[in-house]
Design an enzyme around this catalytic site. Sequence first.
Site, PDB file in Angstrom:
ATOM      1  N   GLU A 163       9.758  19.191 -24.441  1.00 59.49           N
ATOM      2  CA  GLU A 163       8.985  19.503 -23.232  1.00 59.49           C
ATOM      3  C   GLU A 163       9.510  20.776 -22.564  1.00 59.49           C
ATOM      4  OE1 GLU A 163       6.217  18.032 -22.295  1.00 59.49           O
ATOM      5  OE2 GLU A 163       6.232  16.057 -23.240  1.00 59.49           O
ATOM      6  N   ARG A 192       0.815  -1.238   0.000  1.00 59.36           N
ATOM      7  CA  ARG A 192       0.000   0.000   0.000  1.00 59.36           C
ATOM      8  C   ARG A 192       0.840   1.276   0.000  1.00 59.36           C
ATOM      9  NH1 ARG A 192      -3.186  -3.095   3.641  1.00 59.36           N
ATOM     10  NH2 ARG A 192      -4.944  -4.012   2.536  1.00 59.36           N
ATOM     11  N   ARG A 233      -3.791  21.875 -14.827  1.00 59.39           N
ATOM     12  CA  ARG A 233      -2.811  20.851 -15.176  1.00 59.39           C
ATOM     13  C   ARG A 233      -2.937  20.443 -16.643  1.00 59.39           C
ATOM     14  NH1 ARG A 233      -0.219  16.211 -11.325  1.00 59.39           N
ATOM     15  NH2 ARG A 233       1.148  15.342 -12.892  1.00 59.39           N
ATOM     16  N   LYS A 279       6.670  23.282 -14.424  1.00 54.18           N
ATOM     17  CA  LYS A 279       5.859  22.093 -14.164  1.00 54.18           C
ATOM     18  C   LYS A 279       5.415  22.049 -12.702  1.00 54.18           C
ATOM     19  CE  LYS A 279       4.593  17.585 -14.611  1.00 54.18           C
ATOM     20  NZ  LYS A 279       4.954  16.474 -15.465  1.00 54.18           N
ATOM     21  N   LYS A 322       2.815  11.500 -11.121  1.00 52.53           N
ATOM     22  CA  LYS A 322       2.048  10.559 -11.934  1.00 52.53           C
ATOM     23  C   LYS A 322       2.875   9.308 -12.168  1.00 52.53           C
ATOM     24  CE  LYS A 322      -0.960  13.301 -14.938  1.00 52.53           C
ATOM     25  NZ  LYS A 322      -1.196  13.480 -16.399  1.00 52.53           N
ATOM     26  N   HIS A 372       0.261  12.704 -29.199  1.00 48.76           N
ATOM     27  CA  HIS A 372      -0.063  11.314 -28.865  1.00 48.76           C
ATOM     28  C   HIS A 372      -0.630  10.577 -30.073  1.00 48.76           C
ATOM     29  CE1 HIS A 372      -0.396  12.059 -24.247  1.00 48.76           C
ATOM     30  NE2 HIS A 372       0.792  11.620 -24.580  1.00 48.76           N
ATOM     31  N   GLU A 388      -5.125  16.973 -11.796  1.00 47.45           N
ATOM     32  CA  GLU A 388      -5.567  17.188 -13.159  1.00 47.45           C
ATOM     33  C   GLU A 388      -6.987  17.716 -13.294  1.00 47.45           C
ATOM     34  OE1 GLU A 388      -3.318  15.188 -15.947  1.00 47.45           O
ATOM     35  OE2 GLU A 388      -5.041  14.541 -17.091  1.00 47.45           O
ATOM     36  N   HIS A 428       0.145  17.845 -27.029  1.00 50.71           N
ATOM     37  CA  HIS A 428       0.054  16.405 -26.778  1.00 50.71           C
ATOM     38  C   HIS A 428      -1.142  15.745 -27.462  1.00 50.71           C
ATOM     39  CE1 HIS A 428       3.241  17.157 -23.973  1.00 50.71           C
ATOM     40  NE2 HIS A 428       3.313  15.881 -23.647  1.00 50.71           N
ATOM     41  N   ASN A 467      -0.635  19.795 -21.351  1.00 57.29           N
ATOM     42  CA  ASN A 467      -0.949  18.941 -22.480  1.00 57.29           C
ATOM     43  C   ASN A 467      -0.741  19.646 -23.825  1.00 57.29           C
ATOM     44  OD1 ASN A 467      -1.699  16.242 -22.461  1.00 57.29           O
ATOM     45  ND2 ASN A 467      -3.708  16.731 -23.339  1.00 57.29           N
ATOM     46  N   HIS A 521       8.590  10.613 -28.260  1.00 57.90           N
ATOM     47  CA  HIS A 521       7.481  11.349 -27.664  1.00 57.90           C
ATOM     48  C   HIS A 521       7.641  12.847 -27.910  1.00 57.90           C
ATOM     49  CE1 HIS A 521       4.376  12.525 -24.818  1.00 57.90           C
ATOM     50  NE2 HIS A 521       5.249  13.300 -24.194  1.00 57.90           N
TER      51      HIS A 521
END
Lengths: 359, 359
Positions: free
Chosen positions: A181, A118, A236, A222, A139, A247, A232, A243, A240, A260
Amino acid sequence: MSSLEIKTSTNIYHVYVDVKLRHKLPSFLEKEYSNVLIITDSHVEKLFLDDVIHSFGTTTKVSYAVVPAGESSKSIENYFNLMTSAIENGLDRHSLIVALGGGMVGDLAGFVAATYMRGIDYVQVPTTILAHDSSVGGKVAINHPEGKNLIGNFYPPQAVVYDVETLNSLPEKEVRSGYAEIVKHGLISDEAFFNQVMEQNILSTFNPQILKKHLIKGISVKANIVETDEKEGNIRKYLNLGHTLGHALEAELGYGKITHGEAVALGMLFALQVSEKVYGVTLPYDTLYNWLSKNNYPLHLSRVDKYVLLNRMKKDKKSRDLKVQMVLLKAIGQSTIEQLDDEQLIQFLENFFRELVKG
Amino acid sequence: MSSLEIKTSTNIYHVYVDVKLRHKLPSFLEKEYSNVLIITDSHVEKLFLDDVIHSFGTTTKVSYAVVPAGESSKSIENYFNLMTSAIENGLDRHSLIVALGGGMVGDLAGFVAATYMRGIDYVQVPTTILAHDSSVGGKVAINHPEGKNLIGNFYPPQAVVYDVETLNSLPEKEVRSGYAEIVKHGLISDEAFFNQVMEQNILSTFNPQILKKHLIKGISVKANIVETDEKEGNIRKYLNLGHTLGHALEAELGYGKITHGEAVALGMLFALQVSEKVYGVTLPYDTLYNWLSKNNYPLHLSRVDKYVLLNRMKKDKKSRDLKVQMVLLKAIGQSTIEQLDDEQLIQFLENFFRELVKG
C-alpha cells in the site's frame, strides 16, 4: 514527534507517528475520558495490551475485549458481543473506544464506536504497516458472508496514534502486505517517493526512521485524497489501484493464502501492464517486478482461471452495470479510471499471467 | 400539497404531507433509482405494500422484505437478515430503501440504509401518527436486549412522504399514542397550538384536514429543534418532555401493555406537576388531564412501585452520574432541564400517583 492533520466533513483529527507512543496514549487525546474500552485481537493482546492499559493510569476506568486474530473476526456475532461488552462495562456517550491492532481491529472497533448509542469517540492505535492505510479515512465495517465490508459507516476517529515500535514484531509477509500500500501511494502520487521505496530492501534492514518517513508520506497521500473526497466519488477511487485484480485474487485463492497487500502488489503490476497497453506509455513495470521479487512477494501463482477472476472482478463494490472498472496510470501520479470490455480484459489477464510465469 | 424543508449537516430533505401520496412515491424523489427495496411489517404489508410497489411502475426493479409487526422486530437478527435481503436483491450504492410503516420500521430500515455499503439512500413513508415524530430527525436504531435504541446512527432520509390516508386504519390506542407527541410539540413550543389540540376530540371525528394541520405543525416544531441541534446537545433534549417517566413506565409495565405515547402522556402530566412545584408557576395540568381522560388515555395504573420507577429513570441514556434529569416547563414554550434529587423525585412521584388515583 511527527503529526499530520486530517480534515473531514465532521471533524479534524491528528495522526501521530513515532516510537513508544503506546505508553502515553492519553496525551494524544483532546478530552479526558472517564471510561475506556480497548478492543484488540488475541495476537496483539499478548504484545501491547498491558502497555496501553497502563498508559491510562489509575484514575480512568479501563476495560478491554479481545477477539480472535484474523479477518473472520469482522463478523456480526463479534460486533454484537462487543456492543454487549460496551454496555456491561458502562460506556456512555462520553466514553472512548481504543482500536488496538491491525486493519481488522480498526474496522471492527471503529464500527462498534460508530454505532454504539449512535456514535461515540474512538482512537486508532495501528500495529501493522498495512493499517497506515485503513486507519486513515474513516471507513469502518464488518463483513457479511456474501462479501467484505458490506456493513459499515464513514466515521472518522478522534486521533490515530501510530507507535512504529509495535511494527518490529511483524512477520515478513505482513511487512510485504503493508508495503504494497505504501508503493501504491507512491504510484498514484509521487515518482520521487516511489523511487525511494524501490531503493529499499524492506526485509533485511528494519530501520524505524526510514519506516517512519515512508509511513508519514503514505498517510499524507491517503489523507490528501480522503480530504478531497470523503465519501468515495471519483478521486477516492484512485486508492483502488491494484485492488480490482487484488481483491479477486484474495477471494479466489482464499483469504489467508495470500495477504491483502501481496495480492494488491500483483494487481498493481497488472495495472501497470494494462496502462502501458491502453495508453501507449512506458511505466516502471520492471522496476516494480524486480523489487517485488527481491522482497519475496509471491509472483508465481498456481494456475488461476481467468474467467473466474473476471467474474470476481465484476463483483467489486465499485463496478456498475457489470462492467469492470480499473484504476490505470498515464504516468506515475496521473491516475485514471477506465471501464474495460470483458474480451479485452481476458486478453490482458492471459498476457499478464503468461509473462509472470516466464518472469 | 404541503411540504416542509429540513436542513441537516449533510443534506436537505423535504417532508410531504397529504392524502394518497403512497400512490405516487417516485414523484417525491429527486433521483431515479433502478433498484428499490421496500422494508415493511406484517401489518402494513397487508394494507399498503401493493400500492407502494405499483407506484414505481414497471421500469424499476422493486423487491420487498417483511418483518413481524411490533417493537421486538428491531433486533440484530432482523437487521442482519435485511442486509442479506439487500445483497440478494442486488442493491448497490445507488439503490434506494423505502421504510414503509411506523416508527419501528423507520428505525430498523433506516439503520439498514445507514450501514449497507456504508450508507445508501432511503425514504420514510410513515403509516402512524407517532411516526411524525420519529421519521424526522435522522435517528435510526435497533434494540439491544439490554436497552432500546442502543445500536444506531444519525442518518437523515432523502425524503419523508406522509400519506395521511394511511392513518385512517389506525386503532384508537395508536391514535392516542401519536397524539401524545403532537401535544408534546405544542407544550414545548406554542400555546395557541397546544390549545387547538386540546379542543379536538381525537377519537370520534377523524378529519384528515385537521390531522394534516396538526401533523405539519408537530413536524415543524420537531424540525426546528433538530436543525438547531442535530446530535442531541441541550436543545434536542427538550423533545424528551414526558419521556423520563414515560420510558420508565413503558419498561416497567411491559412494552405492549401501554403504548409509547400513552406512557409519555402520563410523563407529561407528571412534568407539568413537577414544574408547577419547582418553579411556582401555573400550567395547564387540568386541561391536559381532562383532554387525556376524554380521549380514554389510561390514567389509572395498577400500583407501580416508585422506587422501581426511580431506578428505571436513572437508566435513561440522558442521565449522567446517576442523577435523574427531567425536562420541565417554566411556561408553555419555555423548556428547561433540571437535575433532581432522588428524595425529591420520590416525593413528587408519590404525590402524582396519589392525585391520579383520586382524579
